[in-house]
Design a protein around this motif. Structure first.
Motif, short mmCIF file in Angstrom:
data_model
loop_
_atom_site.label_atom_id
_atom_site.label_comp_id
_atom_site.label_asym_id
_atom_site.label_seq_id
_atom_site.Cartn_x
_atom_site.Cartn_y
_atom_site.Cartn_z
N GLU A 244 36.00 48.27 42.62
CA GLU A 244 35.24 47.78 41.47
C GLU A 244 34.89 46.30 41.64
O GLU A 244 33.76 45.89 41.35
CB GLU A 244 36.07 47.98 40.20
CG GLU A 244 35.37 47.59 38.91
CD GLU A 244 34.38 48.63 38.42
OE1 GLU A 244 33.54 48.28 37.57
OE2 GLU A 244 34.44 49.78 38.90
N ALA A 245 35.84 45.52 42.11
CA ALA A 245 35.61 44.09 42.29
C ALA A 245 34.55 43.84 43.36
O ALA A 245 33.64 43.01 43.16
CB ALA A 245 36.91 43.40 42.66
N GLU A 246 34.66 44.53 44.48
CA GLU A 246 33.71 44.29 45.57
C GLU A 246 32.31 44.75 45.19
O GLU A 246 31.32 44.09 45.55
CB GLU A 246 34.20 44.99 46.84
CG GLU A 246 35.47 44.34 47.40
CD GLU A 246 35.92 44.93 48.72
OE1 GLU A 246 35.47 46.06 49.04
OE2 GLU A 246 36.69 44.26 49.43
N GLN A 247 32.20 45.84 44.44
CA GLN A 247 30.88 46.30 43.99
C GLN A 247 30.25 45.28 43.05
O GLN A 247 29.07 44.95 43.18
CB GLN A 247 31.00 47.64 43.30
CG GLN A 247 29.65 48.20 42.83
CD GLN A 247 29.78 49.54 42.14
OE1 GLN A 247 30.84 49.88 41.62
NE2 GLN A 247 28.71 50.31 42.12
N ALA A 248 31.04 44.75 42.12
CA ALA A 248 30.51 43.75 41.19
C ALA A 248 30.13 42.47 41.92
O ALA A 248 29.12 41.83 41.60
CB ALA A 248 31.55 43.46 40.11
N GLN A 249 30.91 42.08 42.93
CA GLN A 249 30.60 40.89 43.71
C GLN A 249 29.28 41.07 44.45
O GLN A 249 28.44 40.16 44.50
CB GLN A 249 31.74 40.60 44.70
CG GLN A 249 31.62 39.31 45.46
CD GLN A 249 32.00 38.07 44.65
OE1 GLN A 249 32.61 38.18 43.60
NE2 GLN A 249 31.60 36.90 45.12
N GLU A 250 29.06 42.26 45.00
CA GLU A 250 27.81 42.54 45.71
C GLU A 250 26.60 42.52 44.77
O GLU A 250 25.48 42.22 45.19
CB GLU A 250 27.90 43.90 46.41
CG GLU A 250 28.86 43.90 47.59
CD GLU A 250 29.09 45.29 48.16
OE1 GLU A 250 28.45 46.24 47.64
OE2 GLU A 250 29.90 45.43 49.10
N LEU A 251 26.84 42.82 43.49
CA LEU A 251 25.76 42.80 42.51
C LEU A 251 25.47 41.40 41.98
O LEU A 251 24.60 41.23 41.12
CB LEU A 251 26.11 43.74 41.34
CG LEU A 251 26.11 45.23 41.67
CD1 LEU A 251 26.63 46.04 40.48
CD2 LEU A 251 24.71 45.71 42.07
N GLY A 252 26.18 40.41 42.49
CA GLY A 252 25.88 39.03 42.13
C GLY A 252 26.83 38.39 41.15
O GLY A 252 26.63 37.23 40.76
N HIS A 253 27.88 39.09 40.75
CA HIS A 253 28.86 38.49 39.84
C HIS A 253 29.80 37.57 40.62
O HIS A 253 30.04 37.77 41.82
CB HIS A 253 29.69 39.59 39.16
CG HIS A 253 28.94 40.32 38.09
ND1 HIS A 253 28.67 39.78 36.86
CD2 HIS A 253 28.42 41.58 38.09
CE1 HIS A 253 28.01 40.68 36.13
NE2 HIS A 253 27.84 41.76 36.86
N ARG A 254 30.33 36.58 39.93
CA ARG A 254 31.41 35.77 40.46
C ARG A 254 32.71 36.41 39.96
O ARG A 254 33.13 36.18 38.81
CB ARG A 254 31.29 34.32 40.00
CG ARG A 254 30.05 33.62 40.58
CD ARG A 254 29.78 32.29 39.88
NE ARG A 254 30.85 31.32 40.12
CZ ARG A 254 30.88 30.49 41.15
NH1 ARG A 254 29.93 30.53 42.08
NH2 ARG A 254 31.86 29.61 41.28
N VAL A 255 33.31 37.22 40.80
CA VAL A 255 34.37 38.12 40.37
C VAL A 255 35.75 37.51 40.60
O VAL A 255 36.06 37.00 41.69
CB VAL A 255 34.28 39.48 41.11
CG1 VAL A 255 35.42 40.40 40.68
CG2 VAL A 255 32.93 40.13 40.83
N GLY A 256 36.56 37.58 39.56
CA GLY A 256 37.98 37.28 39.67
C GLY A 256 38.75 38.59 39.64
O GLY A 256 38.37 39.52 38.93
N VAL A 257 39.82 38.67 40.41
CA VAL A 257 40.57 39.91 40.53
C VAL A 257 42.03 39.67 40.17
O VAL A 257 42.65 38.70 40.65
CB VAL A 257 40.48 40.47 41.96
CG1 VAL A 257 41.26 41.78 42.07
CG2 VAL A 257 39.03 40.68 42.37
N PHE A 258 42.58 40.54 39.35
CA PHE A 258 44.02 40.65 39.17
C PHE A 258 44.49 41.75 40.11
O PHE A 258 44.36 42.94 39.81
CB PHE A 258 44.36 41.02 37.73
CG PHE A 258 44.49 39.86 36.78
CD1 PHE A 258 43.89 38.64 37.05
CD2 PHE A 258 45.21 39.98 35.61
CE1 PHE A 258 44.01 37.57 36.18
CE2 PHE A 258 45.33 38.92 34.73
CZ PHE A 258 44.73 37.72 35.01
N LEU A 259 44.99 41.35 41.28
CA LEU A 259 45.39 42.34 42.27
C LEU A 259 46.78 42.86 41.92
O LEU A 259 47.75 42.09 41.86
CB LEU A 259 45.41 41.70 43.66
CG LEU A 259 45.43 42.63 44.86
CD1 LEU A 259 44.15 43.46 44.92
CD2 LEU A 259 45.62 41.84 46.15
#
Length: 330
Positions: A244-259
């Motif tokens: 989910e994080a990587e898909q959102a990052q590819e769509l141009g979001h600046r993604v933060g992740v709680f791993l």
């Protein structure tokens, strides 16, 4: 009234008590989060809390008192179960909802005939309550609906000189708000999970407690969106966090992740990554700091999963759901 910040010494406690007596606002540390305090018996000072926070006036406040022996000064018709819980968990992160006594103005209860009361477990808060000699209404010291503060610097950054005095007691130990229990009847109900776990409460009472999704009693933290960072929070199953994080990052979001702990060490393409502690006490202690840090790093989307809802995991899950909820319109 001059705006002052302070490292905590005896003279700071006396100054803060004086600010409360004069109708001012004091940010004070507790073991849960920093509170924005006012004289609980001063309707004008209580009203100023709502103004500074941008909080709806129907949203009740918690009255902090100096000890369980003061309970009957503020409430009435206290059931035996409530006294038992106070005996075992005060001072501590447990709030009891009981019938309002005449000392508590309706401005502090959102117009309700019930009031939320607790004894904080922090030496600075207890010293202030002792020096002041009364009750202090103290919701979290932040704008309504945003991430709660767990350091004095969080308070200063968010509220600035809207606060008359800031008592710096260091980072908050627990890191999430108190557990709120409706104790108006013989069978208590958990209205907000928090720093005292359901399991601990049940062990003392000897019977299971319900945690309803909604309640007839309005209490702090029930707004659909609460504890929310500027970034939008998306909750997914633990095994889907990376994708989910990587898909959102590819769509141009600046993604933060709680791993999640189960994925510790797994690489993820994102703007910023926080590896969640495996111990729920450490996760709770750091939760609001993690959210603030991802905001600081400029994330516009945070991808997280819910922990197992046992122990403090129940409180953490509650906060993350509220953080992911619809944003307030007030």
């Amino acid at each position: 009234m001059a705006r002052v910040t302070a490292r905590t010494h005896d003279n700071d406690i006396e100054k803060a008590a004086g600010v409360l007596r004069a109708g001012g606002l004091v940010a004070l540390p507790t073991e849960t989060v920093y509170g924005l305090g006012a004289n609980a018996e001063d309707p004008a000072a209580v009203a100023r809390i709502f103004q500074v926070k941008g909080r709806p006036p129907s949203h009740p406040l918690i009255v902090h008192i100096g000890g369980a022996e003061q309970l009957d000064d503020w409430v009435q018709d206290v059931p035996a179960t409530a006294r038992l819980l106070a005996e075992h968990f005060w001072p501590g992160p447990l709030t009891l909802v009981l019938r309002r006594g005449p000392r508590v103005p309706l401005e502090a209860t959102g117009g309700l005939e019930t009031v939320a009361v607790r004894v904080p477990d922090h030496p600075v808060a207890l010293a202030l309550l002792s020096a002041f000699g009364g009750g202090v209404t103290a919701p979290s010291a932040n704008r309504f609906g945003s991430v709660s503060p767990t350091t004095a610097d969080h308070v200063r950054a968010e509220l600035g000189d809207a606060v008359d005095f800031v008592l710096d007691g260091g980072p908050c130990e627990v890191g999430v708000e108190s557990t709120i229990v409706d104790a108006t009847g013989d069978v208590p109900t958990i209205l907000r999970p928090g720093g005292v776990t359901r399991e601990d409460l049940e062990a003392v009472l000897g019977f299971p407690l319900a945690v309803p999704a909604t309640s007839r009693v309005r209490v702090p933290g029930q707004h659909p969106s609460h504890y929310a960072p500027r970034a939008r929070v998306v909750l997914v199953e633990p095994e889907k966090v990376v994708a989910e994080a990587e898909q959102a990052q590819e769509l141009g979001h600046r993604v933060g992740v709680f791993l999640p702990p189960s994925l510790t060490g797994v690489p993820v393409r994102a703007h910023a990554v926080v590896t969640v502690p495996g111990a729920m006490s450490a996760y709770a202690h750091g939760l609001y700091g993690f959210l603030r840090e991802l905001d600081r790093q400029g994330c516009d989307l945070i991808v997280a999963s819910l922990p197992v809802e046992e122990g403090l995991g129940l409180a953490i899950a509650n906060r993350l759901r509220r953080a992911a909820g619809p944003r307030p319109t007030v």
